[in-house]
Design an enzyme around this catalytic site. Sequence first.
Site, mmCIF file in Angstrom:
data_model
loop_
_atom_site.group_PDB
_atom_site.id
_atom_site.type_symbol
_atom_site.label_atom_id
_atom_site.label_comp_id
_atom_site.label_asym_id
_atom_site.label_seq_id
_atom_site.Cartn_x
_atom_site.Cartn_y
_atom_site.Cartn_z
ATOM 1 N N GLU A 1 -14.775 6.056 10.292
ATOM 2 C CA GLU A 1 -15.051 6.194 11.722
ATOM 3 C C GLU A 1 -16.268 7.099 11.883
ATOM 4 O OE1 GLU A 1 -15.534 5.703 15.225
ATOM 5 O OE2 GLU A 1 -13.602 4.808 14.689
ATOM 6 N N ASP B 1 -20.792 4.986 7.968
ATOM 7 C CA ASP B 1 -20.778 3.541 8.141
ATOM 8 C C ASP B 1 -19.916 2.898 7.054
ATOM 9 O OD1 ASP B 1 -21.315 0.889 8.590
ATOM 10 O OD2 ASP B 1 -23.410 0.979 7.977
ATOM 11 N N ASP C 1 -15.207 -4.033 18.572
ATOM 12 C CA ASP C 1 -15.959 -4.341 19.785
ATOM 13 C C ASP C 1 -16.150 -5.851 19.887
ATOM 14 O OD1 ASP C 1 -17.870 -4.592 21.839
ATOM 15 O OD2 ASP C 1 -18.712 -2.625 21.364
ATOM 16 N N LYS D 1 -20.491 -10.705 25.989
ATOM 17 C CA LYS D 1 -21.543 -11.605 26.461
ATOM 18 C C LYS D 1 -22.042 -12.500 25.330
ATOM 19 C CE LYS D 1 -22.948 -8.492 30.165
ATOM 20 N NZ LYS D 1 -24.034 -7.722 30.799
ATOM 21 N N ASP E 1 -7.760 -8.228 21.307
ATOM 22 C CA ASP E 1 -7.179 -8.650 22.580
ATOM 23 C C ASP E 1 -8.178 -9.488 23.377
ATOM 24 O OD1 ASP E 1 -8.958 -6.651 23.189
ATOM 25 O OD2 ASP E 1 -7.600 -5.512 24.480
ATOM 26 N N LYS F 1 -1.935 2.117 23.383
ATOM 27 C CA LYS F 1 -1.700 2.274 24.820
ATOM 28 C C LYS F 1 -2.407 1.171 25.610
ATOM 29 C CE LYS F 1 -5.527 5.554 25.545
ATOM 30 N NZ LYS F 1 -5.896 6.904 26.034
ATOM 31 N N PHE F 2 -3.551 0.706 25.105
ATOM 32 C CA PHE F 2 -4.267 -0.373 25.768
ATOM 33 C C PHE F 2 -3.494 -1.689 25.654
ATOM 34 C CE2 PHE F 2 -7.554 2.741 24.793
ATOM 35 C CZ PHE F 2 -8.201 2.840 26.009
ATOM 36 N N GLU F 3 -2.845 -1.896 24.506
ATOM 37 C CA GLU F 3 -2.012 -3.081 24.348
ATOM 38 C C GLU F 3 -0.846 -3.068 25.323
ATOM 39 O OE1 GLU F 3 -1.065 -5.110 20.376
ATOM 40 O OE2 GLU F 3 -1.717 -3.097 19.822
#
Length: 249
Positions: free
Chosen positions: A103, A130, A153, A157, A189, A228-230
């Site tokens: 990370e 990296d 990520d 677009k 997701d 938490k996003f899930e």
Amino acid sequence: MSDSIDSNDSPDLPDPVAGEGANHPKARIRSFVVRAGRMGTGQIKALAELGPTFVLPFKPEAMDYAATFGRQAPVVFEIGFGMGGPTAQIAQTLPDVDFIGCEVHEPGVGALLKLIGEQDIPNIRIFQHDAVEVLDAMIPKGSLAGVHIYFPDPWHKKRHNKRRLVQPPFVAKLVQHLAPGGYLHLATDWEPYAQQMLEVLAADPDLTNTSTRADGYADKPEYRPLTKFEHRGLKLGHGVWDLVFKRKA
């Protein structure tokens, strides 16, 4: 790990600069996008106190896993662990497995170190570097029991799709570092990215899909916790797609 955001939040970036474009002669795969972040006092303290033990220096020589962890155990490599919560939970769920997380964002590194200290987790080491360079320089080929890439990520677009991490050259690189029978576990997701991931993994001649479902996606393995996003997305009816492929023996 970078949980997906609404497409309206995705930055309208220019085309890649020289040296970064997919077709540029000096192009290279990168596992991250630099973003700013604030450090809390707990994260700063964890970096200072635990960083010397758990954050590994990048150097161009193959790792000795037994020397790094003080034991012989299967090793799983995670790319982009975000704030580290799921990584900490997985390491506790699978105490007989050692985990190496990459990370680049310092707040995330500090957050995971804080969890390591609070929960006394011995089987995690971190590179603040990296992941592609770490793979190339330090991870012996054919040595990994698994690779985790959770919620990379999605580059929503269409003109930015080429920036997505999961592309055929990168998957081929990952496969080289898996031991025979080693697995590659991806989750997203964002359905269009899930479709691309499935196409890319299915096309690699050295991988086989572990899923028996008609759609090719895997049921979420028990070891991967919900973020938490899930939780929020599932309540809103959003989907999450897991893919688990193994390197052929």
